[in-house]
Design an enzyme around this catalytic site. Sequence first.
Site, PDB file in Angstrom:
ATOM      1  CB  CYS A  10      -0.981  -0.029   1.167  1.00  0.00           C
ATOM      2  SG  CYS A  10      -0.209  -0.011   2.797  1.00  0.00           S
ATOM      3  NE  ARG A  16      -4.392   1.568   1.761  1.00  0.00           N
ATOM      4  CZ  ARG A  16      -4.169   2.308   0.674  1.00  0.00           C
ATOM      5  NH1 ARG A  16      -5.019   2.231  -0.341  1.00  0.00           N
ATOM      6  NH2 ARG A  16      -3.125   3.097   0.601  1.00  0.00           N
ATOM      7  CG  ASP A 128      -5.031   6.051   2.528  1.00  0.00           C
ATOM      8  OD1 ASP A 128      -5.091   5.686   3.710  1.00  0.00           O
ATOM      9  OD2 ASP A 128      -4.180   6.835   2.084  1.00  0.00           O
TER      10      ASP A 128
HETATM   11  P1  4NP Z   1      -1.723   2.846   4.088  1.00  0.00           P
HETATM   12  O1  4NP Z   1      -2.336   4.211   4.668  1.00  0.00           O
HETATM   13  O2  4NP Z   1      -1.181   3.169   2.718  1.00  0.00           O
HETATM   14  O3  4NP Z   1      -2.896   1.932   4.040  1.00  0.00           O
HETATM   15  O4  4NP Z   1      -0.647   2.427   5.061  1.00  0.00           O
HETATM   16  C1  4NP Z   1      -1.599   5.411   4.730  1.00  0.00           C
HETATM   17  C2  4NP Z   1      -0.764   5.633   5.785  1.00  0.00           C
HETATM   18  C3  4NP Z   1      -0.068   6.823   5.864  1.00  0.00           C
HETATM   19  C4  4NP Z   1      -0.213   7.775   4.889  1.00  0.00           C
HETATM   20  C5  4NP Z   1      -1.038   7.534   3.818  1.00  0.00           C
HETATM   21  C6  4NP Z   1      -1.732   6.337   3.736  1.00  0.00           C
HETATM   22  N1  4NP Z   1       0.487   8.995   4.979  1.00  0.00           N
HETATM   23  O5  4NP Z   1       0.309   9.847   4.104  1.00  0.00           O
HETATM   24  O6  4NP Z   1       1.261   9.187   5.924  1.00  0.00           O
END
Ligand code: 4NP
Length: 156
Positions: A10, A16, A128
Amino acid sequence: MKPRKILFVCLGNICRSPMAEGVMLRLLREAHLENQFTVDSAGMHSYHQGELPDARMRSHAARRGYSLTHRSRPVRAADFERFDLIIGMDDSNIAALKERAASLEEVAKIRRMTDYCTLYTDADYVPDPYYGGASGFEYVINLLEDACAGLLEEIR
Ligand code: 4NP
């Protein structure tokens, strides 16, 4: 040859993909197949490198009995050689993975998580949950439990 090494990807590797890893590991354990597979997760960026999954993700996961202990790490060039399947959560992950792949053989390993869903068949990405509320985290787990069950059927 059936895929044996699976990498979930992800953006940040704190919501995710570590959740997908936790769901897949539990399904493999329940099927007594954990010794036959390698499961890991990684992120397209390294902002959260070394961190445990997001506290909200861990809390929603814990309510369904998952303990998430993965530490965030970015995708590396070597992952494209090592893993048989590299599974992205959304369009942006998949486009970025394709850009990073070094050969057509590596591009061919890239998959979309929701393509394995058998219940949530209308879903075409795992959203997300980072900037949303509790229902977003629950929906992510619902999608991932569905998709990982479909994935297990395909690879076992
Ligand atoms: P992930 O969610 O891609 O599902 O781990 C996110 C976690 C952090 C960020 C964006 C999406 N961020 O911009 O810090």
